[in-house]
Motif scaffolding. Structure first.
Motif, PDB file in Angstrom:
ATOM      1  N   GLY A  63      65.968  -9.523  23.431  1.00 46.10           N
ATOM      2  CA  GLY A  63      67.157  -9.696  24.261  1.00 46.10           C
ATOM      3  C   GLY A  63      68.059 -10.767  23.656  1.00 46.10           C
ATOM      4  N   SER A  90      62.703  -6.342  23.324  1.00 46.14           N
ATOM      5  CA  SER A  90      63.389  -5.243  24.002  1.00 46.14           C
ATOM      6  C   SER A  90      62.513  -4.010  24.150  1.00 46.14           C
ATOM      7  N   LYS A 121      60.442  -3.978  27.230  1.00 47.91           N
ATOM      8  CA  LYS A 121      61.222  -3.657  28.422  1.00 47.91           C
ATOM      9  C   LYS A 121      61.491  -2.158  28.506  1.00 47.91           C
ATOM     10  N   HIS A 139      69.771  -4.893  30.171  1.00 46.86           N
ATOM     11  CA  HIS A 139      69.850  -5.261  28.764  1.00 46.86           C
ATOM     12  C   HIS A 139      71.219  -5.849  28.492  1.00 46.86           C
ATOM     13  N   THR A 143      72.247  -6.641  22.612  1.00 47.00           N
ATOM     14  CA  THR A 143      70.999  -5.925  22.381  1.00 47.00           C
ATOM     15  C   THR A 143      71.274  -4.446  22.123  1.00 47.00           C
TER      16      THR A 143
END
Ligand code: SF4
Ligand code: SF4
Ligand code: SF4
Ligand code: SF4
Lengths: 175, 502
Positions: free
Chosen positions: B144, B152, B155, B273, B277
């Motif tokens: 991130g 990322s 996630k 996000h 990113t």
């Protein structure tokens, strides 16, 4: 008048009997509080507190002759837990100053005599005969049992170096 | 407290603060690209989670984009070479962290050729399976870029597992002074929208909401134009208010969903996000480029030429400042050195600190910009209560922490504090409230570690006792066996002796 005297006497006698019974049948063996505090302690009986083992320290804390902060390996967490259980106020700032220490072996001095590993209460020292010994950082409580036994003074207590994930923002001054 | 709670009910919708944003003129200056410096310092830990493990040797030649250190564990991210050159050392460098402690970093000396290694891109990312995208994003070391630096891919994978319905893209950039996200949206809106579509494909979300604060009209217009052809992406204007960019506040502002205190956005079907990113994900998938550079804002009253600069990761903040024209009067009026924004950024001890993946800005604030002065006693004005976006009682918590009653502070919801700094910003007595909360959180975490350690010690001591007892009984058993054997031998020998004359 007579009625008042009589009723008070009767009440006194009755309560006396109740207290007597309670003393006889509800008496506690040992002090459960000491056991409870003892269960919170590290249990390695390392002696850093100056008492014969963790149970001795627990008894002394409950009796009031030792501070809840007396166990260095337990640190602030233990002191806070013990003080919370006993309803005591503690000054934890004293514990922060010198910080925890752990043992380390100077590899060039160790002769592999194995004396140290025999006395470590948490089996924190690994090594074999005539091999260099080492202390596992995670397991050492800094009790110093091993330090005096080493014939070559290879073992020394060292402060635990601060690391990034373990760093704590200092408390603001004043205000 | 009862009165305060009522107060909170009345003013509950008035969370946050409206600091002077000071984003311009830096936001309006064109992006400058900084040349590769001679030496780069790449910390092994630039992300939340476990540090990466080096896979190169000192003296080894590396190409641009080559893996330097691999991820370790489920939550971690790899580190790549930002340019071609030689690994000069693996050494300690001051961490981008308020403690001033060091952390291990891979030192790369650039050779000036800036020659790419092998890259595997993909012309049609939408043909890739979602978990393959996640794998490639993980391999590219994308985290991130808003500041938290959470990997990322973790996630995205979590979102796909939980079946989230909404992907929220954070373009709010609510911190004063910072404008790198604003600049990205103005200059690369089409690429960001492409990245958003790839992330939507990977996460399985049905709709996408892009939140942009209304103090960035150019970015709003650019993003709205770029997303016009995508029905599933909606670009939304949100009011400029700090901390709008905080996950839970942005989710509530955009979707009306309130995330409960003890759960994560994915639990209510949302992931968030950052726009930067999205761009990094696009580069990783389409071009096979790992995360090796980022856009950051250099700003503050002491900076000669504030603006946004594209910098290779591992560049020292000192070099970036020199490229940006240096400091007025060689830093004479410098009051605060910050990485990140003035509200949540961290103060650093000197400028020899490397830029990492999460570094969104380098700020050199002059004395008139940095709140200073000694704290006065709390006057119980409750401004902090009104400002807190989480609905906490900062004055009550700090009073308890001052008296070391950390458990009492925790009972007031300390763990939910996002350290946004609104309370300290509005406090007329200049009480360093956030520092109190950070101190208390660190101290509570340290106590928890000590408690776990005490438990472990107890277990070790018990195991030793058990071992000693076992060894003693084994010894006794062996001795008994030997004794029995000896007795048997003896009696056999006696028999032999007795039998001989017969
Ligand atoms: S290594 Fe030494 S100081 Fe550490 S716990 Fe064992 S005996 Fe004590
Ligand atoms: S007592 Fe000293 S010399 Fe002996 S094994 Fe331990 S560290 Fe080595
Ligand atoms: S720093 Fe914590 S307590 Fe202060 S306003 Fe932000 S969330 Fe609330
Ligand atoms: S804003 Fe400051 S002075 Fe006012 S109540 Fe909060 S801590 Fe006290």
């Amino acid at each position: 008048m007579i009625a008042a005297v009589l009723s008070l006497t009767l009440l006194g006698a009755l309560l006396g009997v109740v207290l007597g019974c309670a003393d006889r049948f509800l008496r506690v063996e040992g002090n459960p509080l000491v056991d409870e505090i003892g269960a919170l302690m590290p249990g390695s009986n390392c002696g850093q507190c100056g008492f014969p083992g963790c149970a001795g320290a627990a008894a002394a804390i409950v009796a009031g002759s030792a501070a809840p902060t007396c166990c260095p390996p337990g640190g602030k967490a233990l002191a806070a837990a013990v003080a919370g259980r006993l309803g005591l106020a503690v000054d934890l700032s004293a514990l922060a100053d010198d910080g925890p220490q752990i043992a380390g072996v100077a590899e060039e001095l160790c002769i592999g005599c194995c004396r140290c590993s025999k006395v470590c209460p948490t089996d924190a020292i690994v090594g074999a005969a005539k091999q260099i010994h080492n202390v596992l950082r995670e397991a050492c409580t800094g009790c110093a049992n091993c330090v005096d036994l080493c014939p070559t003074e290879a073992l020394l207590l060292q402060p635990v170096p601060p690391t990034l994930p373990h760093w704590v923002m200092p408390k603001p001054l004043g205000a | 407290m009862g009165i305060l709670t009522t107060f909170k009910d009345w003013f509950g919708n008035d969370w946050g603060v409206h600091p002077d944003d000071r984003k311009r003129p830096a936001a309006d200056a064109a992006v400058r690209v900084m040349p590769v410096p001679e030496r780069l310092w790449l910390p092994l830990q630039q992300h939340l989670g476990a540090p990466a493990r080096p896979v190169v040797l000192v003296g080894q030649r590396v190409k641009k984009g080559q893996l330097l250190a691999e991820a370790q564990g489920a939550v971690s991210a790899p580190v790549h070479a930002p340019t071609s050159g030689t690994v000069a050392a693996i050494a300690e460098i001051t961490a981008p962290h308020p403690s001033g402690l060091t952390l291990p970093a891979i030192v790369v000396d650039a050779d000036g050729a800036d020659e790419w290694g092998e890259r595997v891109g993909c012309a049609d990312p939408f043909a890739l399976a979602p978990d393959e995208i996640g794998r490639r994003v993980a391999a590219a070391g994308v985290v991130g870029l808003g500041g938290a630096a959470f990997p990322s891919s973790v996630k995205l994978a979590g979102a796909a597992r939980a079946g989230v319905a909404t992907l929220i893209v954070n373009g709010s950039e609510c911190e004063p002074y910072l404008s790198c996200d604003d600049r990205l949206m103005r200059d690369a809106a089409a690429a960001i929208v492409d990245g958003i579509r790839i992330m939507r494909h990977a996460s399985g979300a049905a709709r996408v909401l892009v939140g942009i604060e209304d103090n960035k009209p150019e970015a709003l217009a650019a993003m709205a134009a770029a997303a016009a052809s995508c029905a599933e992406i909606r670009v939304c204007r949100v009011p400029a208010r700090y901390p709008m960019g905080s996950e839970k506040q942005l989710i509530q502002a955009l979707s009306g969903i309130e995330v409960p205190a003890d759960s994560r956005p994915a639990d209510v079907g949302v992931i968030v996000h950052n726009v930067g990113t999205a761009l990094a994900v696009r580069a990783a998938i389409r071009d096979g480029q790992p995360l090796i550079s980022r856009l950051l804002t250099v700003n503050g009253g002491c900076v000669v030429a504030p603006g946004n600069i594209e910098v290779r990761l591992g560049t020292l903040a000192a070099d970036v400042l020199a490229f940006a024209g240096g400091l007025h009067g060689d830093g004479l009026g410098l009051a605060r050195r910050l990485l990140g924004g003035p509200m949540m950024g961290m103060q650093i001890p000197h400028w020899r600190v490397p830029v990492v993946k999460g570094t969104s800005g380098i700020l050199a604030l002059a004395a008139d910009e940095a709140a200073a002065g000694d704290a006065d006693p709390c006057i119980r004005c409750a401004s902090c209560v009104r400002a807190c976006p989480v609905g906490l009682l900062p004055l009550e918590m700090s009073a308890r922490i001052r008296n070391d009653a950390l458990d009492a502070a925790a009972a007031l919801g300390l763990a939910d504090c996002i350290a946004c700094g609104c309370c300290a910003y509005v406090c007329p007595s200049r009480i360093p409230l956030v520092q109190y909360f950070q101190h208390a959180k660190g101290e509570l975490a340290a106590r928890e570690r000590a408690r776990l350690r005490t438990d472990a010690t107890r277990k070790l001591a018990a195991q030793r006792q058990e071992r000693l007892a076992r060894e003693a009984s084994e010894k006794a058993a062996a001795a008994a066996r030997r004794k029995a054997e000896r007795a048997a031998q003896q009696s056999a020998a006696e028999k032999l002796v007795q039998g001989e004359p017969a």
